[in-house]
Write a protein that holds these residues in place. Structure first.
Motif, PDB file in Angstrom:
ATOM      1  N   PRO A  11       0.835  -1.223   0.000  1.00  0.00           N
ATOM      2  CA  PRO A  11       0.000   0.000   0.000  1.00  0.00           C
ATOM      3  C   PRO A  11       0.860   1.258   0.000  1.00  0.00           C
ATOM      4  O   PRO A  11       2.041   1.242   0.378  1.00  0.00           O
ATOM      5  CB  PRO A  11      -0.806  -0.136   1.296  1.00  0.00           C
ATOM      6  N   ILE A  12       0.239   2.369  -0.404  1.00  0.00           N
ATOM      7  CA  ILE A  12       0.992   3.600  -0.546  1.00  0.00           C
ATOM      8  C   ILE A  12       1.256   4.263   0.801  1.00  0.00           C
ATOM      9  O   ILE A  12       2.102   5.149   0.908  1.00  0.00           O
ATOM     10  CB  ILE A  12       0.239   4.581  -1.466  1.00  0.00           C
ATOM     11  N   GLU A  13       0.556   3.869   1.860  1.00  0.00           N
ATOM     12  CA  GLU A  13       0.791   4.454   3.166  1.00  0.00           C
ATOM     13  C   GLU A  13       2.127   3.993   3.734  1.00  0.00           C
ATOM     14  O   GLU A  13       2.697   2.996   3.291  1.00  0.00           O
ATOM     15  CB  GLU A  13      -0.342   4.089   4.133  1.00  0.00           C
ATOM     16  N   ASP A  14       2.598   4.731   4.728  1.00  0.00           N
ATOM     17  CA  ASP A  14       3.877   4.383   5.368  1.00  0.00           C
ATOM     18  C   ASP A  14       3.729   3.094   6.179  1.00  0.00           C
ATOM     19  O   ASP A  14       2.652   2.762   6.686  1.00  0.00           O
ATOM     20  CB  ASP A  14       4.318   5.513   6.294  1.00  0.00           C
ATOM     21  N   VAL A  15       4.879   2.383   6.277  1.00  0.00           N
ATOM     22  CA  VAL A  15       4.915   1.173   7.095  1.00  0.00           C
ATOM     23  C   VAL A  15       5.075   1.610   8.546  1.00  0.00           C
ATOM     24  O   VAL A  15       6.074   2.224   8.922  1.00  0.00           O
ATOM     25  CB  VAL A  15       6.078   0.246   6.657  1.00  0.00           C
ATOM     26  N   THR A  16       4.112   1.267   9.351  1.00  0.00           N
ATOM     27  CA  THR A  16       4.106   1.763  10.733  1.00  0.00           C
ATOM     28  C   THR A  16       4.373   0.694  11.774  1.00  0.00           C
ATOM     29  O   THR A  16       4.636   1.048  12.943  1.00  0.00           O
ATOM     30  CB  THR A  16       2.747   2.399  11.038  1.00  0.00           C
ATOM     31  N   VAL A  72       6.910 -12.160   8.834  1.00  0.00           N
ATOM     32  CA  VAL A  72       6.709 -10.877   9.513  1.00  0.00           C
ATOM     33  C   VAL A  72       5.429 -10.251   8.966  1.00  0.00           C
ATOM     34  O   VAL A  72       5.230 -10.182   7.730  1.00  0.00           O
ATOM     35  CB  VAL A  72       7.914  -9.934   9.313  1.00  0.00           C
ATOM     36  N   ARG A  73       4.579  -9.759   9.881  1.00  0.00           N
ATOM     37  CA  ARG A  73       3.353  -9.060   9.492  1.00  0.00           C
ATOM     38  C   ARG A  73       3.601  -7.551   9.596  1.00  0.00           C
ATOM     39  O   ARG A  73       3.879  -7.026  10.670  1.00  0.00           O
ATOM     40  CB  ARG A  73       2.193  -9.467  10.386  1.00  0.00           C
ATOM     41  N   PHE A  74       3.522  -6.878   8.454  1.00  0.00           N
ATOM     42  CA  PHE A  74       3.722  -5.431   8.400  1.00  0.00           C
ATOM     43  C   PHE A  74       2.349  -4.746   8.361  1.00  0.00           C
ATOM     44  O   PHE A  74       1.437  -5.186   7.637  1.00  0.00           O
ATOM     45  CB  PHE A  74       4.557  -5.033   7.172  1.00  0.00           C
ATOM     46  N   ARG A  75       2.244  -3.633   9.108  1.00  0.00           N
ATOM     47  CA  ARG A  75       1.017  -2.842   9.136  1.00  0.00           C
ATOM     48  C   ARG A  75       1.277  -1.471   8.509  1.00  0.00           C
ATOM     49  O   ARG A  75       2.389  -0.932   8.629  1.00  0.00           O
ATOM     50  CB  ARG A  75       0.515  -2.677  10.566  1.00  0.00           C
ATOM     51  N   ARG A  98      -4.452   0.843  10.336  1.00  0.00           N
ATOM     52  CA  ARG A  98      -5.817   0.900   9.815  1.00  0.00           C
ATOM     53  C   ARG A  98      -5.866   0.815   8.291  1.00  0.00           C
ATOM     54  O   ARG A  98      -6.909   0.496   7.714  1.00  0.00           O
ATOM     55  CB  ARG A  98      -6.492   2.185  10.276  1.00  0.00           C
ATOM     56  N   SER A  99      -4.720   1.047   7.623  1.00  0.00           N
ATOM     57  CA  SER A  99      -4.712   0.992   6.141  1.00  0.00           C
ATOM     58  C   SER A  99      -4.491  -0.411   5.600  1.00  0.00           C
ATOM     59  O   SER A  99      -4.535  -0.611   4.381  1.00  0.00           O
ATOM     60  CB  SER A  99      -3.650   1.938   5.594  1.00  0.00           C
ATOM     61  N   GLY A 100      -4.211  -1.347   6.428  1.00  0.00           N
ATOM     62  CA  GLY A 100      -4.027  -2.719   5.961  1.00  0.00           C
ATOM     63  C   GLY A 100      -2.751  -3.332   6.502  1.00  0.00           C
ATOM     64  O   GLY A 100      -1.950  -2.699   7.208  1.00  0.00           O
ATOM     65  N   GLU A 101      -2.557  -4.580   6.185  1.00  0.00           N
ATOM     66  CA  GLU A 101      -1.378  -5.319   6.632  1.00  0.00           C
ATOM     67  C   GLU A 101      -0.991  -6.349   5.576  1.00  0.00           C
ATOM     68  O   GLU A 101      -1.832  -6.806   4.791  1.00  0.00           O
ATOM     69  CB  GLU A 101      -1.622  -6.008   7.978  1.00  0.00           C
ATOM     70  N   VAL A 102       0.297  -6.713   5.576  1.00  0.00           N
ATOM     71  CA  VAL A 102       0.869  -7.682   4.619  1.00  0.00           C
ATOM     72  C   VAL A 102       1.800  -8.599   5.379  1.00  0.00           C
ATOM     73  O   VAL A 102       2.603  -8.132   6.208  1.00  0.00           O
ATOM     74  CB  VAL A 102       1.629  -6.970   3.468  1.00  0.00           C
ATOM     75  N   VAL A 103       1.713  -9.912   5.112  1.00  0.00           N
ATOM     76  CA  VAL A 103       2.603 -10.907   5.717  1.00  0.00           C
ATOM     77  C   VAL A 103       3.669 -11.264   4.685  1.00  0.00           C
ATOM     78  O   VAL A 103       3.345 -11.722   3.572  1.00  0.00           O
ATOM     79  CB  VAL A 103       1.823 -12.159   6.167  1.00  0.00           C
ATOM     80  N   VAL A 104       4.928 -11.062   5.045  1.00  0.00           N
ATOM     81  CA  VAL A 104       6.067 -11.339   4.157  1.00  0.00           C
ATOM     82  C   VAL A 104       6.832 -12.519   4.739  1.00  0.00           C
ATOM     83  O   VAL A 104       7.218 -12.510   5.913  1.00  0.00           O
ATOM     84  CB  VAL A 104       6.980 -10.106   4.024  1.00  0.00           C
TER      85      VAL A 104
END
Length: 224
Positions: free
Chosen positions: A136-141, A152-155, A161-167
Motif C-alpha cells: 500500500p501507498i501508506e507508510d509502514v508503521t 513478519v506481518r507489516f502494518r 488501519r490501512s491494511g497489513e501484509v505478511v512477508v
C-alpha cells in the motif's frame, strides 16, 4: 637268368625290414628272407643310432643333460626360485562419491550475524520492497514477528488501519540484502546466507570460508 638274379644287389626298405637275395641262403636264389633289424647301439652322446647310418653333421639333437629353459616374455613362471609377483595395492576409496584429493586448509573464515530491529525492518521494506511486493501507498508503521511461520506481518497507516501484509523469509531475504547494498553494509556475494525470524527481530547470518588468498590491490597513502 639265374646268374643275373644272383648278382643283383640288396634293396633296402627302411630300417625295419630288408630284402636279401644272395648266395648262401637255404632257400635258393628265388627265396626272399625277411631279416629283422639289428639292435641300435648307443653313441657317444647317449643317443640310439641305427647301424650303418652315421649321424649327420650339424643335425639338431636333444641334450639329455640340458635344463628346461624359461621363455622370455611368454609369461611363464621361472622354476629357479623366482620371487612371487607383488600384490597390487587397493585403489583409494573416494569420499562422498568424489575422488580423494588433498584438501586445502581455510585461509580465512568470516561469520557475521546481522539482527534487524522491527523499526529497521519497516525502513527496509519502505525503501526496497514497496514496488516489488506491491505494498500500500501508506507508510509502514509496524512489524510483528511471527516465529511459528517464520514470517513478519507489516502494518500500514496509523495504527495499522490501512491494511497489513505478511512477508515470508524469501521476500525478507531479498529485501534485507537490497537494503544492505543501498546502505553500504558489506554483504559478500559468495557468502552462505541464512535467515531466521526471532522475537527480537530478523537475524541474517553470513558465513564465508576462503581457501585461496584474495586479490590484493596496493593503495596510495591518500586512499587510506
Amino acid at each position: 637268368m639265374a646268374a643275373a638274379a644272383s648278382a643283383a644287389p640288396t634293396t633296402a626298405f627302411g630300417p625295419e625290414l630288408s630284402l636279401d637275395n644272395g648266395a648262401g641262403t637255404s632257400g635258393g636264389a628265388d627265396t626272399a628272407i625277411l631279416v629283422p633289424p639289428r639292435p641300435a647301439t648307443a653313441g657317444p652322446a647317449g643317443l640310439a643310432a641305427a647301424p650303418n647310418q652315421p649321424l649327420r653333421q650339424g643335425a639338431s639333437l636333444p641334450n639329455p643333460n640340458a635344463q628346461p629353459g624359461v621363455t622370455q616374455g611368454a609369461g611363464l613362471a621361472n622354476s629357479r626360485g623366482a620371487a612371487p609377483p607383488a600384490a597390487a595395492l587397493p585403489p583409494p576409496v573416494p569420499l562422498n562419491g568424489l575422488p580423494a584429493e588433498p584438501r586445502q586448509p581455510p585461509l580465512l573464515r568470516e561469520h557475521r550475524v546481522l539482527l534487524f530491529h522491527p523499526t529497521l525492518l519497516c525502513q527496509a521494506l519502505h525503501h526496497c520492497g514497496r514496488d516489488r511486493l506491491r505494498l500500500p501507498i501508506e507508510d509502514v508503521t509496524g512489524a510483528e514477528m511471527l516465529t511459528d511461520s517464520q514470517s513478519v506481518r507489516f502494518r500500514f497507516g496509523p495504527g495499522g488501519r490501512s491494511g497489513e501484509v505478511v512477508v515470508t523469509t524469501p521476500g525478507l531475504g531479498a529485501t534485507l540484502i537490497a537494503y544492505c547494498i543501498g546502505a553500504g553494509i558489506p554483504i559478500p556475494a559468495s557468502a552462505a546466507k541464512s535467515l531466521q525470524v526471532t522475537e527480537h527481530g530478523v537475524k541474517l547470518e553470513l558465513r564465508l570460508t576462503m581457501t585461496a588468498a584474495p586479490y590484493f590491490r596496493p593503495r596510495a597513502s591518500a586512499e587510506w
